[in-house]
Design a protein around this motif. Structure first.
Motif, PDB file in Angstrom:
ATOM      1  N   ARG A  56     -25.061  -8.748  -6.261  1.00 29.13           N
ATOM      2  CA  ARG A  56     -24.031  -9.650  -6.591  1.00 29.13           C
ATOM      3  C   ARG A  56     -22.844  -8.486  -7.054  1.00 29.13           C
ATOM      4  O   ARG A  56     -23.031  -7.702  -7.954  1.00 29.13           O
ATOM      5  CB  ARG A  56     -24.218 -10.671  -7.543  1.00 29.13           C
ATOM      6  N   HIS A  57     -21.780  -8.665  -6.478  1.00 27.28           N
ATOM      7  CA  HIS A  57     -20.334  -8.060  -6.835  1.00 27.28           C
ATOM      8  C   HIS A  57     -19.919  -8.721  -8.210  1.00 27.28           C
ATOM      9  O   HIS A  57     -18.992  -9.465  -8.159  1.00 27.28           O
ATOM     10  CB  HIS A  57     -19.381  -8.131  -5.871  1.00 27.28           C
ATOM     11  N   VAL A  58     -20.325  -7.846  -9.310  1.00 21.88           N
ATOM     12  CA  VAL A  58     -19.895  -7.935 -10.484  1.00 21.88           C
ATOM     13  C   VAL A  58     -19.352  -6.856 -11.234  1.00 21.88           C
ATOM     14  O   VAL A  58     -20.154  -5.842 -10.953  1.00 21.88           O
ATOM     15  CB  VAL A  58     -20.766  -8.919 -11.538  1.00 21.88           C
ATOM     16  N   ALA A  59     -18.385  -6.671 -12.024  1.00 19.92           N
ATOM     17  CA  ALA A  59     -17.756  -5.206 -12.670  1.00 19.92           C
ATOM     18  C   ALA A  59     -18.449  -4.982 -13.875  1.00 19.92           C
ATOM     19  O   ALA A  59     -18.670  -3.772 -14.141  1.00 19.92           O
ATOM     20  CB  ALA A  59     -16.400  -5.415 -12.905  1.00 19.92           C
ATOM     21  N   SER A  60     -18.985  -5.756 -14.728  1.00 15.69           N
ATOM     22  CA  SER A  60     -19.311  -5.710 -16.152  1.00 15.69           C
ATOM     23  C   SER A  60     -20.655  -6.205 -16.430  1.00 15.69           C
ATOM     24  O   SER A  60     -20.918  -7.418 -15.902  1.00 15.69           O
ATOM     25  CB  SER A  60     -18.202  -6.453 -16.897  1.00 15.69           C
ATOM     26  N   TYR A  61     -21.368  -5.490 -17.304  1.00 11.46           N
ATOM     27  CA  TYR A  61     -22.748  -5.854 -17.497  1.00 11.46           C
ATOM     28  C   TYR A  61     -22.903  -7.250 -18.300  1.00 11.46           C
ATOM     29  O   TYR A  61     -23.617  -8.020 -18.153  1.00 11.46           O
ATOM     30  CB  TYR A  61     -23.183  -4.789 -18.565  1.00 11.46           C
ATOM     31  N   ASP A  62     -21.551  -7.627 -19.075  1.00  5.23           N
ATOM     32  CA  ASP A  62     -21.540  -8.894 -19.555  1.00  5.23           C
ATOM     33  C   ASP A  62     -21.558 -10.146 -18.630  1.00  5.23           C
ATOM     34  O   ASP A  62     -21.583 -11.324 -18.765  1.00  5.23           O
ATOM     35  CB  ASP A  62     -20.791  -9.222 -20.955  1.00  5.23           C
ATOM     36  N   GLU A  63     -21.006  -9.676 -17.463  1.00  5.56           N
ATOM     37  CA  GLU A  63     -20.968 -10.849 -16.360  1.00  5.56           C
ATOM     38  C   GLU A  63     -22.252 -10.997 -15.354  1.00  5.56           C
ATOM     39  O   GLU A  63     -22.463 -11.904 -14.855  1.00  5.56           O
ATOM     40  CB  GLU A  63     -20.079 -10.224 -15.194  1.00  5.56           C
ATOM     41  N   ALA A  64     -23.177 -10.096 -15.856  1.00  4.87           N
ATOM     42  CA  ALA A  64     -24.537 -10.174 -15.241  1.00  4.87           C
ATOM     43  C   ALA A  64     -25.418 -11.504 -15.832  1.00  4.87           C
ATOM     44  O   ALA A  64     -25.072 -11.592 -16.813  1.00  4.87           O
ATOM     45  CB  ALA A  64     -25.248  -8.811 -15.275  1.00  4.87           C
TER      46      ALA A  64
END
Length: 188
Positions: free
Chosen positions: A91-99
């Motif tokens: 999945r295209h997420v930028a930040s670790y906290d968005e995982a």
């Protein structure tokens, strides 16, 4: 040494030669890193994201070592050391906290497997493991979360490319990918 306009090397510039308040630091210019700054992939746009493209390729072409359900492992195209791996969520997420919790757990599990496989295949002495979150923190591709796993040896050249504009990578990427993929455990 850094490249001047003619592409030739010149020594680092003394801090006293700069405008402003002189300090004790020498400046080491690294123009080869501009590829990360100027690259459209840094914008986080999915269309240009190499970490979104790689899973759609065959493993050898995409340099993919292992695939999980939520994340995958691939070789860094611009490695600091031979065997430099990246663990990315699909999945295209930028930040670790968005995982998601599942993505974070699989990134951790794949990182542990990568360490074991690298120890077994390359007999490395240690690792640099980390994530650069955001362009300001040094992320070459800030739009897609990825964790670096850099194998280290007691006698490695560390950041020799910055100093001498030379990469000492003793093996071809495809050769390393094949070896790591063959050694990867079949069940995560």
């Amino acid at each position: 040494m850094h490249a001047d306009a003619n592409g030739t090397g010149s020594p680092p510039e003394a801090a006293d030669d700069f405008a402003g308040v002189p300090d004790a630091f020498q400046r080491l210019w690294t123009p080869h890193r501009m590829v990360y700054i100027d690259d459209e992939d840094r914008t986080g746009e999915r269309s240009g994201c190499p970490f979104c493209r790689a899973p759609g390729l065959d493993d050898a072409t995409g340099l993919i070592v292992a695939r999980g359900v939520h994340a995958y492992v691939l070789l860094n195209l611009y490695p600091y050391n031979s065997g430099h791996l990246l663990v990315c969520p699909y999945r295209h997420v930028a930040s670790y906290d968005e995982a998601t919790a599942e993505e974070a757990a699989e990134i951790a599990s794949l990182t542990q497997s990568a360490m074991r496989v690298l120890r077994e295949t390359s007999r490395c002495d240690g690792f640099n493991i980390g994530m650069n979150q955001g362009a300001v923190a040094g992320a070459g591709i800030a739009g897609h979360l990825h964790q670096h796993i850099v194998p280290r040896w007691a006698q490695d050249a560390n950041f020799f490319p910055i100093v001498a504009r030379t990469k000492a990578v003793p093996r071809l990427l495809g050769e390393v990918r094949d070896e790591l993929a063959a050694a990867w455990p079949t069940a995560e």
